[in-house]
Design an enzyme around this catalytic site. Structure first.
Site, mmCIF file in Angstrom:
data_model
loop_
_atom_site.group_PDB
_atom_site.id
_atom_site.type_symbol
_atom_site.label_atom_id
_atom_site.label_comp_id
_atom_site.label_asym_id
_atom_site.label_seq_id
_atom_site.Cartn_x
_atom_site.Cartn_y
_atom_site.Cartn_z
ATOM 1 N N ASP A 7 74.549 -97.292 -86.345
ATOM 2 C CA ASP A 7 75.676 -97.855 -85.620
ATOM 3 C C ASP A 7 76.238 -96.579 -85.440
ATOM 4 O OD1 ASP A 7 77.142 -97.207 -87.894
ATOM 5 O OD2 ASP A 7 77.840 -99.012 -88.115
ATOM 6 N N CYS A 64 74.362 -96.447 -91.341
ATOM 7 C CA CYS A 64 75.467 -96.830 -90.854
ATOM 8 C C CYS A 64 76.516 -95.926 -91.861
ATOM 9 C CB CYS A 64 75.961 -98.376 -91.137
ATOM 10 S SG CYS A 64 75.976 -98.923 -92.624
ATOM 11 N N THR A 66 77.838 -96.416 -94.716
ATOM 12 C CA THR A 66 77.395 -96.355 -96.062
ATOM 13 C C THR A 66 75.998 -96.700 -96.311
ATOM 14 O OG1 THR A 66 78.569 -98.705 -96.586
ATOM 15 C CG2 THR A 66 79.792 -96.784 -96.784
ATOM 16 N N HIS A 97 57.310 -100.387 -105.788
ATOM 17 C CA HIS A 97 57.649 -101.416 -106.585
ATOM 18 C C HIS A 97 58.039 -102.846 -105.966
ATOM 19 C CE1 HIS A 97 57.956 -99.584 -110.987
ATOM 20 N NE2 HIS A 97 56.891 -99.026 -110.110
ATOM 21 N N HIS A 132 53.413 -105.979 -109.414
ATOM 22 C CA HIS A 132 54.683 -106.041 -108.607
ATOM 23 C C HIS A 132 54.418 -106.949 -107.363
ATOM 24 C CE1 HIS A 132 56.128 -102.588 -110.920
ATOM 25 N NE2 HIS A 132 54.869 -102.060 -110.617
#
Length: 141
Positions: A7, A64, A66, A97, A132
């Site tokens: 963004d 973005c 954060t 994993h 996993h």
């Protein structure tokens, strides 16, 4: 092929990462945004993740401010396993994993060199399968 998108809060880091991907010889498709004009991160997450789910791309990078909003939006899409990452160890481990097919990061909290390390760690890691795979199967259910 890597799907990449951001963004308005991640446009500078996206440009830097695309330059690094070019240097690494990695193919990618840019799903925007292309300007600093405000846009909605769920729309970009939907476009990037749609390309992965359809098979057009096999992994994605979302950016973005954060990385949190992008990861929340991406994980709403069936077939996507997105991880918000902040360091190269988590970038490697989420592939090994969790078989994450999308990594999310934030321009406001991630330096360019750290982002380069995270992208390299993620792209160079391989899913370990085994126990996993059982856990990833439970996520998919």
């Amino acid at each position: 092929m890597i799907a990449i998108g951001c963004d308005h809060g991640g446009i500078n880091l996206k440009k830097a990462i695309m330059k690094k991907l070019d240097e690494m010889g990695e193919e990618y498709k840019d799903f925007g945004t292309y300007t600093e004009e405000s846009c909605d991160y769920p729309d970009i997450a939907k476009a990037v993740c749609g390309a992965i789910v359809s098979g057009e791309c096999d992994k994605g990078i979302l950016i973005c401010g954060t990385g949190i909003g992008m990861s929340m939006a991406a994980n709403k899409i069936k077939g996507i396993r997105a991880a918000h990452i902040t360091d190269s160890f988590s970038a490697r481990m989420t592939k090994e994993h969790n078989d994450a097919n999308v990594i999310c990061m934030g321009e406001r909290i991630t330096g360019v060199e750290i982002a380069y390390d995270m992208v390299e760690a993620y792209l160079n890691a391989e899913f370990q399968g085994g126990r996993h795979a059982v856990r990833v199967g439970k996520i998919e259910e």
